[in-house]
Design a protein around this motif. Structure first.
Motif, PDB file in Angstrom:
ATOM      1  N   ASN A  91       0.766  -1.200  -0.049  1.00 16.88           N
ATOM      2  CA  ASN A  91       0.143  -0.135  -0.108  1.00 16.88           C
ATOM      3  C   ASN A  91       0.889   1.235  -0.074  1.00 16.88           C
ATOM      4  N   GLY A  92       2.026   1.220   0.832  1.00 10.32           N
ATOM      5  CA  GLY A  92       2.850   2.458   0.945  1.00 10.32           C
ATOM      6  C   GLY A  92       3.349   2.627  -0.334  1.00 10.32           C
ATOM      7  N   ILE A  93       3.803   1.639  -1.185  1.00 10.89           N
ATOM      8  CA  ILE A  93       4.480   1.668  -2.367  1.00 10.89           C
ATOM      9  C   ILE A  93       3.738   2.511  -3.315  1.00 10.89           C
ATOM     10  N   VAL A  94       2.650   1.896  -3.472  1.00 11.70           N
ATOM     11  CA  VAL A  94       1.666   2.207  -4.248  1.00 11.70           C
ATOM     12  C   VAL A  94       1.184   3.745  -4.137  1.00 11.70           C
ATOM     13  N   VAL A  95       0.822   4.151  -2.904  1.00  9.05           N
ATOM     14  CA  VAL A  95       0.605   5.685  -2.809  1.00  9.05           C
ATOM     15  C   VAL A  95       2.020   6.466  -3.059  1.00  9.05           C
ATOM     16  N   LEU A  96       3.149   6.037  -2.622  1.00  9.59           N
ATOM     17  CA  LEU A  96       4.248   6.981  -2.701  1.00  9.59           C
ATOM     18  C   LEU A  96       4.651   6.912  -4.384  1.00  9.59           C
ATOM     19  N   GLU A  97       4.476   6.236  -5.143  1.00 17.10           N
ATOM     20  CA  GLU A  97       4.910   6.046  -6.747  1.00 17.10           C
ATOM     21  C   GLU A  97       3.897   6.760  -6.998  1.00 17.10           C
ATOM     22  N   ASN A  98       2.578   7.008  -6.688  1.00 19.12           N
ATOM     23  CA  ASN A  98       1.548   8.087  -7.403  1.00 19.12           C
ATOM     24  C   ASN A  98       2.052   9.515  -7.034  1.00 19.12           C
ATOM     25  N   ILE A  99       2.212   9.715  -5.680  1.00 23.92           N
ATOM     26  CA  ILE A  99       2.895  10.950  -5.303  1.00 23.92           C
ATOM     27  C   ILE A  99       3.990  11.451  -6.057  1.00 23.92           C
ATOM     28  N   ARG A 101       4.843  10.578  -9.245  1.00 29.23           N
ATOM     29  CA  ARG A 101       3.993  10.844 -10.515  1.00 29.23           C
ATOM     30  C   ARG A 101       3.426  12.241 -10.616  1.00 29.23           C
ATOM     31  N   PHE A 102       2.885  12.671  -9.759  1.00 29.68           N
ATOM     32  CA  PHE A 102       2.228  14.006  -9.535  1.00 29.68           C
ATOM     33  C   PHE A 102       3.428  15.004  -9.600  1.00 29.68           C
ATOM     34  N   ILE A 103       4.302  14.674  -8.874  1.00 22.72           N
ATOM     35  CA  ILE A 103       5.472  15.645  -8.678  1.00 22.72           C
ATOM     36  C   ILE A 103       6.210  15.987 -10.163  1.00 22.72           C
ATOM     37  N   GLU A 104       6.284  14.742 -10.752  1.00 19.07           N
ATOM     38  CA  GLU A 104       6.829  14.605 -11.896  1.00 19.07           C
ATOM     39  C   GLU A 104       5.986  15.530 -13.002  1.00 19.07           C
ATOM     40  N   GLU A 105       4.887  15.454 -12.806  1.00 25.45           N
ATOM     41  CA  GLU A 105       3.927  16.294 -13.606  1.00 25.45           C
ATOM     42  C   GLU A 105       3.921  17.885 -13.188  1.00 25.45           C
ATOM     43  N   GLY A 106       4.688  18.278 -12.328  1.00 21.52           N
ATOM     44  CA  GLY A 106       4.492  19.674 -11.944  1.00 21.52           C
ATOM     45  C   GLY A 106       3.927  20.201 -10.757  1.00 21.52           C
ATOM     46  N   PHE A 107       3.252  19.165 -10.075  1.00 18.23           N
ATOM     47  CA  PHE A 107       2.425  19.861  -8.997  1.00 18.23           C
ATOM     48  C   PHE A 107       3.433  19.961  -7.507  1.00 18.23           C
ATOM     49  N   LYS A 109       4.657  19.443  -3.686  1.00 19.51           N
ATOM     50  CA  LYS A 109       4.676  18.477  -2.833  1.00 19.51           C
ATOM     51  C   LYS A 109       3.389  18.147  -2.148  1.00 19.51           C
ATOM     52  N   ARG A 110       2.853  19.464  -1.609  1.00 17.46           N
ATOM     53  CA  ARG A 110       1.490  19.387  -0.997  1.00 17.46           C
ATOM     54  C   ARG A 110       0.313  18.943  -1.821  1.00 17.46           C
ATOM     55  N   GLU A 111       0.290  19.271  -2.909  1.00 18.13           N
ATOM     56  CA  GLU A 111      -0.794  18.877  -3.976  1.00 18.13           C
ATOM     57  C   GLU A 111      -0.776  17.538  -4.741  1.00 18.13           C
ATOM     58  N   ALA A 112       0.816  17.161  -4.483  1.00 18.21           N
ATOM     59  CA  ALA A 112       1.000  15.840  -5.248  1.00 18.21           C
ATOM     60  C   ALA A 112       0.643  14.839  -4.090  1.00 18.21           C
ATOM     61  N   ALA A 113       0.703  15.117  -2.755  1.00 14.04           N
ATOM     62  CA  ALA A 113       0.386  14.043  -1.582  1.00 14.04           C
ATOM     63  C   ALA A 113      -1.155  14.011  -1.726  1.00 14.04           C
ATOM     64  N   LEU A 114      -1.894  15.230  -1.730  1.00 12.39           N
ATOM     65  CA  LEU A 114      -3.329  15.391  -1.486  1.00 12.39           C
ATOM     66  C   LEU A 114      -3.817  14.421  -2.895  1.00 12.39           C
ATOM     67  N   LEU A 179      10.133  14.293   0.377  1.00 14.19           N
ATOM     68  CA  LEU A 179      10.515  14.284  -1.038  1.00 14.19           C
ATOM     69  C   LEU A 179      10.857  15.736  -1.561  1.00 14.19           C
ATOM     70  N   SER A 180      11.587  15.692  -2.864  1.00 12.71           N
ATOM     71  CA  SER A 180      12.051  16.918  -3.216  1.00 12.71           C
ATOM     72  C   SER A 180      10.955  17.494  -4.280  1.00 12.71           C
ATOM     73  N   SER A 181      10.786  18.784  -4.216  1.00 13.32           N
ATOM     74  CA  SER A 181       9.916  19.508  -5.020  1.00 13.32           C
ATOM     75  C   SER A 181      10.368  19.551  -6.599  1.00 13.32           C
ATOM     76  N   ARG A 182      11.885  19.275  -6.837  1.00 11.81           N
ATOM     77  CA  ARG A 182      12.257  19.455  -8.058  1.00 11.81           C
ATOM     78  C   ARG A 182      11.927  18.130  -8.690  1.00 11.81           C
ATOM     79  N   ILE A 183      11.643  18.189 -10.130  1.00  9.31           N
ATOM     80  CA  ILE A 183      11.295  17.127 -10.976  1.00  9.31           C
ATOM     81  C   ILE A 183      12.579  16.142 -11.250  1.00  9.31           C
ATOM     82  N   PRO A 184      12.721  14.843 -10.770  1.00  6.34           N
ATOM     83  CA  PRO A 184      13.789  14.187 -10.657  1.00  6.34           C
ATOM     84  C   PRO A 184      14.221  13.904 -12.027  1.00  6.34           C
ATOM     85  N   LYS A 185      15.631  13.788 -12.262  1.00  3.27           N
ATOM     86  CA  LYS A 185      15.943  13.288 -13.664  1.00  3.27           C
ATOM     87  C   LYS A 185      15.777  11.879 -13.828  1.00  3.27           C
ATOM     88  N   PRO A 186      15.609  11.395 -15.114  1.00  2.00           N
ATOM     89  CA  PRO A 186      15.191   9.906 -15.377  1.00  2.00           C
ATOM     90  C   PRO A 186      16.517   9.279 -14.884  1.00  2.00           C
TER      91      PRO A 186
END
Length: 217
Positions: A91-99, A101-107, A109-114, A179-186
């Motif tokens: 469960n934790g991995i699924v939630v964290l991976e989705n968060i 993903r939203f950070i990578e889309e530019g949201f 950290k707070r918005e990505a967590a929500l 988590l970092s608010s910067r979009i991570p490099k691949p």
């Protein structure tokens, strides 16, 4: 005792339980290290820290609930903890991976967590409930087998419930902090999965969807 009577220990379980407990903690450390290493490769070291924090926290709370229900640490409950160790991280991995993903889309950290936690909340809750229901009938066994095995399903049920609660509350909180608010490099792993999906999985999926009946046959 009278001189014609000797007292001998026929069976002693505490030493066996102590060995099982030591083995469990070794397995726990190995599981934490392996899970953390995989998360580090896929999502980075910040995400690995969050998952590594969730595992022992979930185990500690589950043990507290188990103790409150009147069951101590014995060989059945220890075996159940080893079994639950492989389930409670999902469960934790699924939630964290989705968060992530939203950070990578530019949201932020707070918005990505929500958004990340709320989007998959129902899905992981449903999957957790189905697993709980598969263990629940074991709690209804009566007489000797029921008394002997009661701690196994209860341990797994407690662990999964706590993992779900922590995944939907504690994981977003830590993600907002760590988590970092910067979009991570691949990373190399990201590029590998992207290559695998593009070159192998998508062609196979297109073939399956186009030729459905031959695939089923």
């Amino acid at each position: 005792l009278p001189p014609n009577i000797n007292l001998n220990v026929a069976f002693e379980q505490p030493s066996a339980v102590e060995n099982r407990i030591n083995e469990f903690f070794i397995n726990l450390l190995q599981g934490i290290a392996l899970v953390g290493f995989v998360i580090f490769l896929v999502l980075g070291w910040r995400s690995a820290i969050i998952i590594i924090t969730l595992i022992p926290l979930c185990i500690i709370i589950a043990l507290a609930l188990l103790n409150g229900a009147g069951y101590g640490l014995q060989q059945i409950s220890i075996a159940a903890l080893v079994l639950a160790l492989g389930l409670l991280v999902d469960n934790g991995i699924v939630v964290l991976e989705n968060i992530n993903r939203f950070i990578e889309e530019g949201f932020s950290k707070r918005e990505a967590a929500l958004k990340g936690a709320s989007e998959v909340g129902l899905a992981i809750a449903s999957s957790t409930v189905t697993t709980l229901l598969s263990f629940f009938p074991l709690t209804q066994l009566g007489e000797g087998p029921g008394l002997f095995l009661a701690s196994l399903p209860l341990t797994v049920i407690f662990s999964l419930i706590i993992s779900l609660i922590l995944a939907l509350t504690f994981s977003p909180l830590l993600a907002n902090w760590v988590l970092s608010s910067r979009i991570p490099k691949p990373t190399i792993v990201d590029r590998f999965f992207e290559w695998f999906v593009t070159k192998i999985y998508e062609p196979v999926l297109h073939f399956v969807l186009r030729f459905g009946i031959p695939t089923v046959i």
